[in-house]
Design an enzyme around this catalytic site. Structure first.
Site, mmCIF file in Angstrom:
data_model
loop_
_atom_site.group_PDB
_atom_site.id
_atom_site.type_symbol
_atom_site.label_atom_id
_atom_site.label_comp_id
_atom_site.label_asym_id
_atom_site.label_seq_id
_atom_site.Cartn_x
_atom_site.Cartn_y
_atom_site.Cartn_z
ATOM 1 N N HIS A 171 80.511 47.821 87.817
ATOM 2 C CA HIS A 171 79.823 48.013 86.550
ATOM 3 C C HIS A 171 78.410 47.475 86.736
ATOM 4 C CE1 HIS A 171 83.561 48.373 83.701
ATOM 5 N NE2 HIS A 171 83.169 49.545 84.183
ATOM 6 N N ASP A 177 76.224 45.815 85.204
ATOM 7 C CA ASP A 177 75.795 44.438 84.916
ATOM 8 C C ASP A 177 76.240 43.451 85.995
ATOM 9 O OD1 ASP A 177 78.436 44.826 83.992
ATOM 10 O OD2 ASP A 177 78.289 43.213 82.521
ATOM 11 N N HIS A 178 76.901 43.973 87.052
ATOM 12 C CA HIS A 178 77.331 43.093 88.141
ATOM 13 C C HIS A 178 76.690 43.453 89.485
ATOM 14 C CE1 HIS A 178 80.467 40.906 85.834
ATOM 15 N NE2 HIS A 178 80.248 41.952 85.048
ATOM 16 N N HIS A 214 90.463 45.034 84.877
ATOM 17 C CA HIS A 214 89.350 45.413 84.009
ATOM 18 C C HIS A 214 89.377 46.942 83.899
ATOM 19 C CE1 HIS A 214 85.673 44.848 81.902
ATOM 20 N NE2 HIS A 214 84.862 45.252 82.857
HETATM 21 ZN ZN LIG Z 1 80.489 42.691 83.054
#
Ligand SMILES: [Zn+2]
Length: 302
Positions: free
Chosen positions: A62, A64-65, A140
């Site tokens: 993802h 944001d990682h 996740h």
């Molecule tokens: Zn995240």
């Protein structure tokens, strides 16, 4: 072992906070864990040396990682990197990164290695003479791993006062003494190691778990570790959102820490909907006392 937070918020970068990225300092080396957008700026801001990073661990694909990663790798090229870089990440990251280098005709001139992960079981992915790194399978919306870093037993310490009482022990013998060997005199008699050395300092362990639903089956893997960083995107009042988006609440993170008997819990990956992040501590403390929140620029001694 020391943890340095570069970014600990979910979703998008904002003017003062950044998405997930952190450094684990271990024996003068920096392990980079996740590489959200802006991580390079944070490295510069907090004066962490790029050159100390050799191993990079990405939890999941993802943005944001890992959106900070390609820029970082490109910068390493521009500043004349020579040492190798190893990236441990889910299958797919290699393709994502390489496509950008191909289409931009970027020639990476230092050794770059990808170690692609796909196992649903915990696996040992790195072992050096100082530490080991294992994956922690998380759950996740996409394939995700946490990482468990354990120091190996250090060498014993010389008890110099004791050693000095034996003139026959010369400096060349110190190496073996630190490794736990007895000193053997020329006549064959022995000076036991315990009289010449002190026990090594205790080894430390750290686990990074982000992003994930509440997943109690990770508990045996992280049992008794010194520090756990666990995501707490939401508070209990938004538990339905946590379930829906496969994230955790502060209370759930605290429950994991308590059940695993970890020594200290750091919460992170906060949603931007909460103006006062001390609420995360308050909620977690109802379950587990030794807890604090991550914050950009903050460091924690493991
Ligand atoms: Zn995240």
């Amino acid at each position: 072992m020391k943890l340095h937070i570069l970014g600990c918020h979910s979703a998008t970068p904002r003017s003062t906070v950044f998405p997930s990225s952190q450094l684990l300092e271990i024996n003068n080396e920096l392990l980079l864990i996740d590489a959200g957008e802006g991580m390079q700026i944070q490295l510069r801001k907090y004066k962490h040396k790029f050159n100390k990073i050799q191993h990079i661990f990405i939890s999941h694909l993802h943005g944001d990682h890992f959106y900070g990663l390609v820029g970082f790798l490109s910068s390493l090229r521009l500043i004349g990197r020579e040492k190798s870089i190893h990236i441990y990440a889910p299958v797919g990251l290699k393709e994502i990164i390489e496509l950008q280098f191909i289409l931009t005709k970027t020639d990476i001139n230092y050794p770059l290695f990808f170690h692609e992960l796909s196992s649903l079981e915990s696996e040992l992915i790195l072992e050096t003479d100082k530490y080991t790194v294992k994956t922690i399978p998380l759950e996740h919306r996409v394939y995700t791993n946490g990482y468990l870093i354990r120091e190996k037993t250090a060498l014993r310490k010389l008890n110099i006062d004791a050693v000095k009482q034996y003139p026959e022990i010369e400096t060349w013998a110190y190496h073996n003494l630190k490794r736990g060997k007895d000193f053997v005199r020329e006549d064959g008699s022995i000076i036991p190691n315990e009289t010449l050395t002190l026990p090594p300092p205790p080894t430390k362990s750290y686990a990074y778990c982000s992003d994930t639903i509440y997943k109690p089956d990770i508990i045996p893997l992280i049992k008794g570790i010194d520090m756990l960083y666990h995501e707490a995107t939401f508070l209990e009042m938004h538990k339905d959102l946590a379930v829906k988006t496969k994230h955790s609440t502060a209370k759930q993170a605290a429950q994991i820490a308590k059940d695993a008997g970890v020594k200290f819990l750091v919460l992170g990956h906060f949603s931007s909907r909460y103006p006062d992040e001390t609420q995360f501590i308050k909620e977690a403390k109802e379950i587990f006392e030794n807890v604090d929140i991550a914050e950009e620029g903050r460091s924690f001694e493991v």
